[in-house]
Design an enzyme around this catalytic site. Sequence first.
Site, mmCIF file in Angstrom:
data_model
loop_
_atom_site.group_PDB
_atom_site.id
_atom_site.type_symbol
_atom_site.label_atom_id
_atom_site.label_comp_id
_atom_site.label_asym_id
_atom_site.label_seq_id
_atom_site.Cartn_x
_atom_site.Cartn_y
_atom_site.Cartn_z
ATOM 1 N N SER A 7 0.838 -1.200 0.000
ATOM 2 C CA SER A 7 0.000 0.000 0.000
ATOM 3 C C SER A 7 0.870 1.245 0.000
ATOM 4 O O SER A 7 1.634 1.487 0.942
ATOM 5 C CB SER A 7 -0.912 0.008 1.227
ATOM 6 O OG SER A 7 -1.602 1.232 1.319
ATOM 7 N N HIS A 32 -1.205 -1.221 -4.287
ATOM 8 C CA HIS A 32 -2.459 -0.766 -3.685
ATOM 9 C C HIS A 32 -2.376 0.740 -3.458
ATOM 10 O O HIS A 32 -1.443 1.229 -2.801
ATOM 11 C CB HIS A 32 -2.691 -1.490 -2.357
ATOM 12 C CG HIS A 32 -4.035 -1.251 -1.754
ATOM 13 N ND1 HIS A 32 -5.160 -1.940 -2.183
ATOM 14 C CD2 HIS A 32 -4.451 -0.404 -0.784
ATOM 15 C CE1 HIS A 32 -6.202 -1.528 -1.475
ATOM 16 N NE2 HIS A 32 -5.797 -0.590 -0.631
ATOM 17 N N ASP A 34 -4.478 3.951 -2.059
ATOM 18 C CA ASP A 34 -5.634 4.410 -1.289
ATOM 19 C C ASP A 34 -5.982 5.851 -1.640
ATOM 20 O O ASP A 34 -5.127 6.737 -1.570
ATOM 21 C CB ASP A 34 -5.346 4.319 0.207
ATOM 22 C CG ASP A 34 -5.345 2.887 0.708
ATOM 23 O OD1 ASP A 34 -6.296 2.152 0.379
ATOM 24 O OD2 ASP A 34 -4.396 2.499 1.420
ATOM 25 N N MET A 36 -8.569 8.862 -0.546
ATOM 26 C CA MET A 36 -9.489 9.295 0.509
ATOM 27 C C MET A 36 -9.902 10.743 0.280
ATOM 28 O O MET A 36 -9.075 11.569 -0.123
ATOM 29 C CB MET A 36 -8.817 9.155 1.880
ATOM 30 C CG MET A 36 -8.237 7.778 2.150
ATOM 31 S SD MET A 36 -7.460 7.702 3.786
ATOM 32 C CE MET A 36 -6.536 6.165 3.632
ATOM 33 N N HIS A 65 -8.085 2.026 -4.613
ATOM 34 C CA HIS A 65 -9.127 1.807 -3.607
ATOM 35 C C HIS A 65 -9.781 3.140 -3.273
ATOM 36 O O HIS A 65 -9.195 3.975 -2.584
ATOM 37 C CB HIS A 65 -8.456 1.169 -2.374
ATOM 38 C CG HIS A 65 -9.363 0.940 -1.212
ATOM 39 N ND1 HIS A 65 -8.881 0.682 0.052
ATOM 40 C CD2 HIS A 65 -10.713 0.921 -1.109
ATOM 41 C CE1 HIS A 65 -9.892 0.512 0.880
ATOM 42 N NE2 HIS A 65 -11.014 0.658 0.200
ATOM 43 N N MET A 67 -11.920 5.304 -1.297
ATOM 44 C CA MET A 67 -12.619 5.513 -0.028
ATOM 45 C C MET A 67 -13.223 6.918 -0.073
ATOM 46 O O MET A 67 -12.797 7.840 0.627
ATOM 47 C CB MET A 67 -11.640 5.352 1.139
ATOM 48 C CG MET A 67 -11.237 3.907 1.354
ATOM 49 S SD MET A 67 -10.014 3.704 2.666
ATOM 50 C CE MET A 67 -8.512 3.877 1.688
ATOM 51 N N MET A 136 -11.945 -5.009 4.629
ATOM 52 C CA MET A 136 -11.173 -4.170 5.537
ATOM 53 C C MET A 136 -11.076 -4.841 6.907
ATOM 54 O O MET A 136 -12.088 -5.261 7.468
ATOM 55 C CB MET A 136 -11.815 -2.796 5.691
ATOM 56 C CG MET A 136 -11.842 -1.939 4.423
ATOM 57 S SD MET A 136 -10.203 -1.481 3.811
ATOM 58 C CE MET A 136 -9.482 -0.663 5.247
ATOM 59 N N GLY A 141 -9.184 4.822 6.799
ATOM 60 C CA GLY A 141 -8.920 6.236 7.010
ATOM 61 C C GLY A 141 -7.481 6.543 7.341
ATOM 62 O O GLY A 141 -6.927 7.535 6.878
ATOM 63 N N ASP A 174 -7.111 -5.852 3.672
ATOM 64 C CA ASP A 174 -6.420 -4.580 3.860
ATOM 65 C C ASP A 174 -6.595 -4.109 5.296
ATOM 66 O O ASP A 174 -7.715 -3.906 5.754
ATOM 67 C CB ASP A 174 -7.009 -3.550 2.887
ATOM 68 C CG ASP A 174 -6.312 -2.200 2.955
ATOM 69 O OD1 ASP A 174 -5.292 -2.083 3.645
ATOM 70 O OD2 ASP A 174 -6.811 -1.265 2.298
ATOM 71 N N GLY A 175 -5.469 -3.961 6.009
ATOM 72 C CA GLY A 175 -5.528 -3.407 7.356
ATOM 73 C C GLY A 175 -4.824 -4.247 8.392
ATOM 74 O O GLY A 175 -5.246 -5.370 8.682
ATOM 75 N N GLY A 176 -3.707 -3.732 8.923
ATOM 76 C CA GLY A 176 -2.997 -4.429 9.988
ATOM 77 C C GLY A 176 -2.338 -5.722 9.558
ATOM 78 O O GLY A 176 -2.126 -6.623 10.384
ATOM 79 N N GLY A 196 0.860 -1.999 4.309
ATOM 80 C CA GLY A 196 1.657 -0.791 4.201
ATOM 81 C C GLY A 196 2.867 -0.789 5.098
ATOM 82 O O GLY A 196 3.961 -1.162 4.702
ATOM 83 N N SER A 197 2.669 -0.394 6.355
ATOM 84 C CA SER A 197 3.799 -0.168 7.254
ATOM 85 C C SER A 197 4.662 -1.398 7.461
ATOM 86 O O SER A 197 5.890 -1.295 7.538
ATOM 87 C CB SER A 197 3.291 0.359 8.605
ATOM 88 O OG SER A 197 2.306 -0.499 9.151
#
Length: 218
Positions: A7, A32, A34, A36, A65, A67, A136, A141, A174-176, A196-197
Amino acid sequence: MTKVSPSMLSADFSKLGEELKRVENAGADWVHIDVMDGMFVPNITIGPSVVKALRPLSKLPFDVHLMIEDPIRYVEEFSKAGADMITVHIESKGNTMRAIEKIRSLGRSPGISINPGTPFSKARKYMDKVDLILIMTVQPGFGGQAFREECVPKITQARRYIDDNGLGVEIVIDGGINRETGKICADAGATVLAAGSSLFSAEDMRSEITLWRSFGRE
């Protein structure tokens, strides 16, 4: 083999082009991106002009993506900018089915996304119209949130529905996502891990992606 989609939200925005090349050189399958709008989610990121600037720098598929509220407004712009896949949230304002049809008419792959609080049952009516479902596992966000394990049963439900109906829909999470949560998701039936991170902070992104790609059901 599980696909890995870094991401760009976690990339260094002062050198996005270099970061994109690093992702490709590390063996990523997708990218990916994002988007927003500060309305559907409480953050603002990038627009079509940034996607257009990045497009010549990589041959990897761009999963954009959205959002954003009423996403059909920007589907054509992101298509022209170089998105290969465009994913919209079923919770956003606007007509989700029309947005999906618009994406398909532009020759792009449509996807839908569902938030942690949205049950998979709400997505069923779209499943034969899309090429991917993005589940998600954090509230959308902001990056860097903790994985919400209560979302895992939705992955299993989506996998079962896709298999039972003979659909070729990718399941993106997606997420964590990290080594541990990525394996949990892949074991539950996910086919694409968006992260991502955990990837951008890895000492060796290539080794990390290679490991993740080995995840999956027996």
